[in-house]
Design a protein around this motif. Structure first.
Motif: not given
Length: 202
Positions: A10-17, A37-38, A22-24, A1-4
């Motif tokens: 990232s495909h890894d968890p992001i703190e605060g994300g 910009h994301v 996958e489409q996003q 599961m991707p994260y933003a």
């Protein structure tokens, strides 16, 4: 599961994300490559240009601040004008001016008996007649007094106007009448007979 997160993917968890699809994720990558910009807006994923943040307007200066600015501008203009009077002279030569002024003034009072050792030596090295050197020194000293007095009076007049709440247009250009006075001093000092020079400059 991707994260933003803000500015990150990232495909890894992001703190605060947040989790995204996958489409996003692909949308985010394409956006970044296109210079976008994301962003996380209200907890939702978004890709686009960064919002333009209008800068905080500068606070209006107070009357005292305006007055202080005008006084500073006046002093700066005065310093530029007076500095131009001596800009072509090295500091060491300017340091000798009191000596030159004292000797030329002594000669003006007593052309026959005045002691002028500094000017005597400088004139000899320069290849000038002693009296020629003395007269040139007198011209410069008298002209400097006229110009510095006019410029200083001008500065003080502007300062008075500013302190009274005015906004004068600063003009430190010497007027025609002062230029004519400077010319008259040169003609008088260089042409008057030595015995009559003191009286001519009185």
């Amino acid at each position: 599961m991707p994260y933003a997160a803000e500015g990150r993917l990232s495909h890894d968890p992001i703190e605060g994300g947040i989790e995204i699809t996958e489409q996003q994720y692909r949308q985010g990558l394409n956006g970044v490559l296109a210079g976008e910009h994301v962003q996380i807006v209200g907890g939702a994923f978004f890709v686009g240009p960064l919002p333009v943040v209008e800068p905080e307007p500068e606070p209006e200066p107070t009357p005292d601040e305006i007055k202080a600015q005008r006084l500073e501008q006046n002093n700066s203009a005065y310093e530029a004008a007076t500095g131009a009077l001596t800009a072509d002279y090295p500091q060491l030569e300017k340091d000798t001016w009191p000596t030159q002024d004292a000797e030329s003034s002594a000669w003006l009072l007593d052309p026959l008996g005045a002691s002028t050792p500094w000017i005597d030596r400088a004139a000899a090295v320069r290849g000038l007649d002693r009296e020629e050197y003395l007269r040139r020194t007198l011209v410069k000293a008298r002209q400097f007094v006229i110009m510095s007095a006019w410029l200083t009076g001008r500065r003080q007049g502007y300062e008075d106007a500013i302190k009274d709440g005015g906004d004068p247009v600063l003009d430190y250009q010497l007027p025609v009448e002062v230029l004519l006075e400077l010319q008259a001093v040169q003609q008088t000092v260089m042409a008057a007979p030595t015995a009559q020079l003191r009286e001519a400059l009185a």
